[in-house]
Motif scaffolding. Structure first.
Motif, short mmCIF file in Angstrom:
data_model
loop_
_atom_site.label_atom_id
_atom_site.label_comp_id
_atom_site.label_asym_id
_atom_site.label_seq_id
_atom_site.Cartn_x
_atom_site.Cartn_y
_atom_site.Cartn_z
N ILE A 107 0.87 -1.18 0.00
CA ILE A 107 0.00 0.00 0.00
C ILE A 107 0.90 1.23 0.00
O ILE A 107 1.62 1.48 0.96
N ASN A 108 0.88 1.98 -1.10
CA ASN A 108 1.67 3.20 -1.25
C ASN A 108 3.13 3.01 -0.84
O ASN A 108 3.69 3.82 -0.11
N LYS A 134 4.94 5.77 -6.00
CA LYS A 134 4.48 4.83 -4.97
C LYS A 134 3.65 3.76 -5.66
O LYS A 134 2.91 4.04 -6.59
N VAL A 135 3.75 2.52 -5.16
CA VAL A 135 3.04 1.41 -5.78
C VAL A 135 2.13 0.75 -4.75
O VAL A 135 2.47 0.64 -3.58
N VAL A 147 -2.32 -3.57 -9.87
CA VAL A 147 -1.14 -2.78 -9.50
C VAL A 147 -1.41 -1.34 -9.90
O VAL A 147 -1.81 -1.06 -11.03
N LYS A 148 -1.21 -0.43 -8.95
CA LYS A 148 -1.42 1.00 -9.22
C LYS A 148 -0.14 1.74 -8.84
O LYS A 148 0.37 1.58 -7.73
N GLU A 174 -0.62 11.88 -10.73
CA GLU A 174 -0.97 11.02 -11.86
C GLU A 174 -0.89 9.57 -11.39
O GLU A 174 -0.21 9.26 -10.41
N SER A 175 -1.56 8.69 -12.09
CA SER A 175 -1.50 7.27 -11.72
C SER A 175 -1.65 6.40 -12.96
O SER A 175 -2.25 6.81 -13.96
#
Length: 138
Positions: free
Chosen positions: A80-81, A96-97, A116-117, A127-128
């Motif tokens: 998480i982030n 960050k993922v 996956v973000k 942005e993402s």
């Protein structure tokens, strides 16, 4: 008295001051439009390059977690982030993922959905990039 011939003014060569000013004005318009276009191209190519880097990071994490999926689907959120480091992340501002594993079809426990973000900053805005894939183990 002798008559002195007069020269005709209407057949003079060269530019008048008005023609020169109009030419300079049109040239200035073209130069400023070219400069604006150049800035847009440079900005957009930089944005595209950063998005490609974020895509590469997301694909790497997706493949990594896809290979770790077990036979039974277990919902989890491994990351998480989490800050990203490495050569791909070097050109991105604070990437960050987040990784999420879910079970999209409860009746089929062998299928997992991996999301996956990657979040990053681009010119002061957030942005993402998000990728998803399904993994199945027999």
């Amino acid at each position: 008295m002798k008559n002195i011939p007069r020269r005709s003014v209407s057949h003079a060569t060269g530019f008048t001051a008005v023609e020169l000013l109009i030419t300079l004005f049109v040239a200035a318009i073209f130069l400023s439009a070219g400069y604006i276009l150049y800035n847009v191209v440079v900005t957009r190519s930089s944005e595209a390059r950063h998005q490609i880097k974020a895509d590469s990071i997301a694909t790497d994490y997706l493949q990594r977690y896809r290979s770790l999926v077990s036979t039974a689907c277990v919902e989890s959120t491994p990351l998480i982030n989490s800050p990203v480091s490495g050569t791909d992340a070097a050109s991105l501002a604070s990437p960050k993922v987040s990784v999420t594993i879910s079970c999209p079809i409860p009746a089929l426990s062998s299928i997992s959905k991996i999301s996956v973000k990657v979040d990053y900053k681009e010119g002061g805005t957030n942005e993402s990039v998000q990728h998803e894939a399904y993994a199945s183990r027999p």
